[in-house]
Scaffold this motif. Sequence first.
Motif, PDB file in Angstrom:
ATOM      1  N   ASP A 261      16.158   1.261 -15.307  1.00 27.32           N
ATOM      2  CA  ASP A 261      14.946   0.325 -15.158  1.00 27.32           C
ATOM      3  C   ASP A 261      14.008   0.422 -13.898  1.00 27.32           C
ATOM      4  N   PRO A 262      12.928   0.206 -14.093  1.00 29.15           N
ATOM      5  CA  PRO A 262      11.936   0.501 -12.889  1.00 29.15           C
ATOM      6  C   PRO A 262      12.495   0.224 -11.545  1.00 29.15           C
ATOM      7  N   ALA A 263      13.173  -1.037 -11.301  1.00 25.01           N
ATOM      8  CA  ALA A 263      13.502  -1.580 -10.066  1.00 25.01           C
ATOM      9  C   ALA A 263      14.753  -0.608  -9.534  1.00 25.01           C
ATOM     10  N   THR A 264      15.582  -0.151 -10.495  1.00 24.22           N
ATOM     11  CA  THR A 264      16.774   0.582  -9.979  1.00 24.22           C
ATOM     12  C   THR A 264      16.309   2.063  -9.646  1.00 24.22           C
TER      13      THR A 264
ATOM     14  N   THR B 178      13.521   2.673  -8.497  1.00 24.38           N
ATOM     15  CA  THR B 178      12.917   2.659  -7.159  1.00 24.38           C
ATOM     16  C   THR B 178      13.917   2.665  -5.979  1.00 24.38           C
ATOM     17  N   ILE B 179      15.032   1.897  -6.111  1.00 24.77           N
ATOM     18  CA  ILE B 179      15.919   2.084  -5.301  1.00 24.77           C
ATOM     19  C   ILE B 179      16.703   3.149  -5.110  1.00 24.77           C
TER      20      ILE B 179
ATOM     21  N   TYR C 109      13.251  -2.413   1.039  1.00 21.21           N
ATOM     22  CA  TYR C 109      13.831  -2.286  -0.215  1.00 21.21           C
ATOM     23  C   TYR C 109      15.432  -2.875  -0.343  1.00 21.21           C
TER      24      TYR C 109
ATOM     25  N   GLU D 141      15.178  -6.766   0.519  1.00 23.80           N
ATOM     26  CA  GLU D 141      14.229  -7.423  -0.356  1.00 23.80           C
ATOM     27  C   GLU D 141      12.964  -8.296   0.113  1.00 23.80           C
TER      28      GLU D 141
ATOM     29  N   ARG E  92      10.198  -6.922   0.307  1.00 20.68           N
ATOM     30  CA  ARG E  92       9.079  -6.526  -0.728  1.00 20.68           C
ATOM     31  C   ARG E  92       8.686  -7.767  -1.797  1.00 20.68           C
ATOM     32  N   HIS E  93       9.473  -8.630  -1.694  1.00 23.46           N
ATOM     33  CA  HIS E  93       9.240  -9.809  -2.787  1.00 23.46           C
ATOM     34  C   HIS E  93       9.148 -10.963  -1.985  1.00 23.46           C
TER      35      HIS E  93
END
Length: 97
Positions: free
Chosen positions: A10-13, A15-16, A65, A68, A70-71
């Motif tokens: 998935d995009p979040a994973t 990115t990490i 990242y 967290e 970024r959120h």
Amino acid sequence: MTAPSPARLDPATRTIVLVWAALTAITVVAWRLAPGHSDTAALSKGLVVAIVVLAMIKCRLVIRYFMEVRHAPRWLRLATDTWLIVLWATLLGIYLY
């Protein structure tokens, strides 16, 4: 069970994983720039600036990242960026002075 391919993450994973790869690459570059691994016998001021900038980039990536931020609210992102700039500029200024 096999690990999922990078295209299926998935995009979040994804990115990490990319940030982790960037952190690893920056670490290797900084390590290779060190006097024991480069052609120079001592640290020049330009080399110190390069290593400090790489360290600042690594800190920002870790804070954004892996902590967290970024959120987080915008004020917290700005506060951490300001803190990093002041911290690393101060350390570099002390070294170069």
